[in-house]
Write a protein that holds these residues in place. Sequence first.
Motif: not given
Length: 766
Positions: A73-99
């Motif tokens: 029910h949310r727009g693609d842009d909003e979902v993409a914004r939420v995903a980026e706000a979650l994934w990038y800090p994980i990568w920046d912390a040097g952790l391996r991510l499968d998402y």
Amino acid sequence: MTTARRALLSRPGPPSAARRRALSDLTDSWLQWLYAEAVPATEGVALVAVGGFGRASLSPYSDLDLVLLHDGHRGDDEVARVAEALWYPIWDAGLRLDYSVRTPGEARRVAAEDLSVLLGLLDLRVVIGDAALATRLRTAVLDDWRGSARSRLGDLLEACRERWRRSGEAAFLLEPELKEGRGGLRDVVALRAVAASWVADRPHGDLDGATERLLDVRDALHTVSGRALDRLLLQEQDAVASALGLADADSVLRVVSDAARTISYAGDTTWRRVEQLLAPRKRTPRIGTRRPPRPRALAPGLAEHEGELVLSRDGGVEADPLLPLRAAAVAAQAGLPLSPGTADRLARECPPLPDPWPAAARDALVALLGAGPGAVRVWEALDQSGLVVRLLPEWAAVRNRPQRTAVHRWTVDRHSVETCVQAAALARRVSRPDLLLVAALLHDIGKGRRRGDHAREGARIAEPVVARMGFSPSDAATITMLIREHLLLVETATRRDIDDPTTAARVAETLGSVEALDLLATLTEADALAAGPQAWTDWRAGLVGELTRRARAHMRGEPPPPATPITDEERELVAAGELAVSVRPDGGGWAVTVVAPDRRGLLATVAGVLAVHRLSVRSATLRTENGVAVDTWSVVAEFGDPPALDALRDDIDRALERRLDVAGLLERREASRAPSRGPRVPARVDIVDDASHTATVLEVRASDRLGLLHRLGRALSFAGVDVRAARVATLGAEAVDVFYVVGDDGGPLAPERAREVARVLRDVAG
């Protein structure tokens, strides 16, 4: 997050389930904070963990398997914004991510097509967000799986088999694959999926404990290596042992073997049940409720039920100490697995055997060992239930013990059982198969001790064992002799000159009878076949066979069999002054035979040319017949290509005519190599007294290296002695080279001269 994570992982103490849970909880808290910053409202969106993270069991360098679930029910842009706000800090912390980012419908569709996605979603756990949304997805995925399991479980089993073919058996490899191998962590996930399908019950045994032990080893491996390793590499094993508080690398491999065998056994039981349930059933015209199949009686108290051997209702377990062995023998000979429940009940309720065993118990053991391949899984059932160690307490010392040699593919205990399988196939060669099979079972029992010669130690350990089994004193003496001498034929054949009459005489004197010789020859072959293809090449089998024939002739007072003659074609080439060189496949490598007029230095020349051609010598047999040398070399090509016959013959010819500087080529190649970092053990050279009446026998033990045999051959040539025969063997990183040398008079060297030549060889070998 990074600081808190590092502090948690640096706490003293070995890895544990509690630490994995604490790491998962810490990661949850951090992700919840990130999510709260990124998502203004939790309704219709959820961050869920799947796979190992979904089970709240994180290893230090595990991937974070995450799904951002949304209701669409949310727009693609909003979902993409939420995903980026979650994934990038994980990568920046040097952790391996499968998402992934999916709606419930998308997740279900992908799971319906991709088994790996499905297996991950079966462990779905809400980290934060709309719990109801995540719960509905998990329920739907489970319903989908249960509805399609009967058609998809076959695909899951085939995927497991392909993974096993690729990664091998974790229980038996020297560098086990803890995740992908058979008996590894992936198998536990597959078994969880089978249980979730409701097609088959949860497996028997300590599956959870075995899983945790494997996870502990993997956690330690991650910690000491600083990366996401799943293969327990040799160079990491001592450090892993220290991290786990274990004595040494062998102790780590025993933990892995024990856990992986428990998981494999649970898997075999479960998948067998799945295949039975999914097999097409014959239609029956009978109307009404179908009755379950009735057990089929096989022996008193024993029956077949649904493809397994079980106890019948009149089993009488409490009063029959022979029942475990009798049940195992019946199962193995019928080609049936022993039901895990039956094995557990036998272990719990059957009284111990008397000492000594009655004849019926001994007969049942021999029948089990002689059943061939069917004995392996039955023995495993006995082992998993604890019955093997109860019957043979001495077995505990070799159970899951690794073998750090290139030729062995099994742990000590499994190798012993596999030797029985091979011996059963050869049993008609001997007059007493029972003695052969029991000797095969116990031949390596001495490897449980860390001291002395394992064959002699094994004979000492086995002596009370076979007495307890009730063998007569003479039969017990034969079994212990076979165990004590089980390496005699192969070591003699590969390290002594078979054509020398003293060699066969020594073997005959040691064994004493043709019956004992036949038993030992058969045990030798069974032992080598069970070890692996490198242990029983055509070359080695030929040498042992020839030695056996000569020892038998000596015992019977017959003249020794003639040596294998040189072919007429080879003799004609030699007479014409030409070389005869042939190449044929041999046990994963190549056999190179060189026939030439005998001359001083021939051994060094041929060995050097082989080294120049990047052919590593595993073993060699050199002999001389009427002035003609016949040298057979078992070699392995450095890059796997077969030896180039024409180039090999030309270079041997040029080297013999001094038109090819073999020594210079080898020196330049060795100089270009990186120096060895490990300490070099000093070489040892022994003068083997009484090994021959016609030659002096020198045995060289040294660290194998490029051109070693060439240098030894040159040293003998410069020392002014002739090599009448030689036996060359490379055992891992160790070279064992035996030379039969004679002086100018054609006889053995004088004692002082022999000591002088031995000193020269010791200096050359380093």
